[in-house]
Design a protein around this motif. Structure first.
Motif, mmCIF file in Angstrom:
data_model
loop_
_atom_site.group_PDB
_atom_site.id
_atom_site.type_symbol
_atom_site.label_atom_id
_atom_site.label_comp_id
_atom_site.label_asym_id
_atom_site.label_seq_id
_atom_site.Cartn_x
_atom_site.Cartn_y
_atom_site.Cartn_z
ATOM 1 N N UNK A 147 -12.499 2.527 9.877
ATOM 2 C CA UNK A 147 -12.242 1.944 10.908
ATOM 3 C C UNK A 147 -13.062 1.758 12.015
ATOM 4 N N UNK A 148 -13.473 3.131 12.330
ATOM 5 C CA UNK A 148 -14.367 3.035 13.560
ATOM 6 C C UNK A 148 -15.688 2.464 13.140
ATOM 7 N N UNK A 149 -16.259 2.384 11.872
ATOM 8 C CA UNK A 149 -17.533 1.910 11.506
ATOM 9 C C UNK A 149 -17.291 0.167 11.195
ATOM 10 N N UNK A 150 -15.785 0.032 11.162
ATOM 11 C CA UNK A 150 -15.526 -1.323 10.814
ATOM 12 C C UNK A 150 -16.160 -1.718 9.297
ATOM 13 N N UNK A 151 -16.169 -0.811 8.416
ATOM 14 C CA UNK A 151 -16.563 -1.173 7.116
ATOM 15 C C UNK A 151 -15.955 -0.262 6.129
ATOM 16 N N UNK A 152 -15.120 -0.875 5.322
ATOM 17 C CA UNK A 152 -14.476 -0.298 4.315
ATOM 18 C C UNK A 152 -14.591 -0.956 2.930
ATOM 19 N N UNK A 153 -14.683 -0.064 1.964
ATOM 20 C CA UNK A 153 -15.200 -0.635 0.439
ATOM 21 C C UNK A 153 -13.743 -0.217 -0.441
ATOM 22 N N UNK A 154 -13.599 -1.216 -0.823
ATOM 23 C CA UNK A 154 -12.109 -1.204 -1.773
ATOM 24 C C UNK A 154 -12.649 -1.675 -3.168
ATOM 25 N N UNK A 155 -11.854 -1.632 -4.321
ATOM 26 C CA UNK A 155 -12.044 -2.052 -5.478
ATOM 27 C C UNK A 155 -10.653 -2.546 -6.040
ATOM 28 N N UNK A 156 -10.750 -3.335 -6.748
ATOM 29 C CA UNK A 156 -9.517 -4.110 -7.429
ATOM 30 C C UNK A 156 -9.677 -4.386 -8.633
ATOM 31 N N UNK A 157 -8.741 -4.187 -9.649
ATOM 32 C CA UNK A 157 -8.670 -4.288 -10.914
ATOM 33 C C UNK A 157 -7.428 -5.111 -11.551
ATOM 34 N N UNK B 175 0.886 -1.213 0.001
ATOM 35 C CA UNK B 175 -0.009 0.034 0.113
ATOM 36 C C UNK B 175 0.709 1.171 -0.066
ATOM 37 N N UNK B 176 0.385 2.261 -0.481
ATOM 38 C CA UNK B 176 1.165 3.707 -0.791
ATOM 39 C C UNK B 176 0.953 4.445 0.444
ATOM 40 N N UNK B 177 1.892 4.537 1.230
ATOM 41 C CA UNK B 177 1.907 5.235 2.539
ATOM 42 C C UNK B 177 1.483 6.648 2.177
ATOM 43 N N UNK B 178 1.840 7.436 1.243
ATOM 44 C CA UNK B 178 1.440 8.650 1.030
ATOM 45 C C UNK B 178 -0.193 9.010 0.584
ATOM 46 N N UNK B 179 -0.458 7.977 -0.233
ATOM 47 C CA UNK B 179 -1.703 7.716 -0.350
ATOM 48 C C UNK B 179 -2.823 7.651 1.000
ATOM 49 N N UNK B 180 -2.283 6.867 1.821
ATOM 50 C CA UNK B 180 -2.811 6.399 2.950
ATOM 51 C C UNK B 180 -3.298 7.539 3.789
ATOM 52 N N UNK B 181 -1.719 8.550 3.838
ATOM 53 C CA UNK B 181 -1.983 9.728 4.563
ATOM 54 C C UNK B 181 -2.803 10.575 4.213
ATOM 55 N N UNK B 182 -3.039 10.704 2.712
ATOM 56 C CA UNK B 182 -4.175 11.853 2.016
ATOM 57 C C UNK B 182 -5.449 11.426 2.507
ATOM 58 N N UNK B 183 -5.662 9.952 2.606
ATOM 59 C CA UNK B 183 -7.066 9.388 2.943
ATOM 60 C C UNK B 183 -7.082 9.095 4.345
ATOM 61 N N UNK B 184 -6.218 9.411 5.211
ATOM 62 C CA UNK B 184 -6.239 9.153 6.698
ATOM 63 C C UNK B 184 -7.714 9.467 7.207
ATOM 64 N N UNK B 185 -8.322 10.461 7.088
ATOM 65 C CA UNK B 185 -9.590 10.746 7.698
ATOM 66 C C UNK B 185 -10.610 9.587 7.238
ATOM 67 N N UNK B 186 -10.737 9.583 6.093
ATOM 68 C CA UNK B 186 -11.636 8.589 5.564
ATOM 69 C C UNK B 186 -11.647 7.234 6.027
ATOM 70 N N UNK B 187 -10.214 6.865 6.108
ATOM 71 C CA UNK B 187 -9.778 5.436 6.505
ATOM 72 C C UNK B 187 -10.079 5.307 8.089
ATOM 73 N N UNK B 188 -9.802 6.337 8.800
ATOM 74 C CA UNK B 188 -10.156 6.377 10.239
ATOM 75 C C UNK B 188 -11.533 6.275 10.377
ATOM 76 N N UNK B 189 -12.517 7.074 9.787
ATOM 77 C CA UNK B 189 -13.716 6.799 9.821
ATOM 78 C C UNK B 189 -14.236 5.277 9.420
#
Length: 192
Positions: free
Chosen positions: A135-145, A119-133
């Protein structure tokens, strides 16, 4: 008194070995066509596990995952495929990649593949607020291609193909469990 004419006996068709062999060959060819018609291989994400977690100064995060994928070849011939890169997307942004090494899968078989992902650490940092939200909801949607190119081989004959697989995956980011997923695949055959 006129004599009644008796009906003529029905004409009998002669049985012929040539017709029987032609019919059997046609049936065999139609059966082979139905059985050998290529079908899309299926890939289903079974689990995600954390393989590396490093914090590097000043603020870089290095996260490695292992994706366990159940691969199914429904075809009556083995398939060989080249290396591919799986793109992992979060909120439409490229979050990381997983590597699928070149390999071969026997006919009508299933197997588990373990794909290393980064995983790209810089992109994780840019999306930290959404990712933490998430994690709190225990629901994350990802796409893979991924697009996988390879060939199906029967004796001396081989048929090149390309399969594009798009997946929408819902995970529990706390326990890294796959909650639900939807996969779409599209196969393209090339003339040999």
């Amino acid at each position: 008194m006129g004599s009644a004419s008796s009906p003529s006996p029905p004409s009998r068709r002669r049985w012929s070995w040539g017709s029987a062999l032609a019919g059997a060959a046609t049936t065999a060819a139609a059966t082979a066509l139905v059985l050998c018609w290529p079908r899309d291989p299926r890939f289903e994400l079974i689990s995600i596990s954390l393989s590396a977690f490093h914090f590097r100064a000043p603020a870089a995060l290095d996260i490695g995952l292992t994706l366990t994928v159940h691969a199914t070849n429904p075809n009556v011939v083995p398939v060989r495929y080249g290396p591919s890169t799986v793109s992992i997307l979060y909120g439409g942004a490229h979050l990381g990649t997983a590597r699928l090494d070149a390999g071969e899968q026997p006919a009508t078989s299933c197997r588990l593949l373990h794909l290393p992902a980064r995983l790209d650490g810089v992109e994780l940092a840019h999306r930290a607020r959404a990712i933490l939200s998430d994690v709190a909801c225990r629901h994350m949607e990802l796409d893979a291609a991924v697009e996988i190119a390879g060939e199906a081989a029967v004796l001396l004959w081989s048929r090149p193909f390309s399969v594009r697989i798009d997946s929408h995956i819902t995970v529990d980011p706390v326990f890294l469990e796959v909650v639900e997923q939807e996969n779409r695949s599209e196969m393209q055959l090339y003339l040999a």
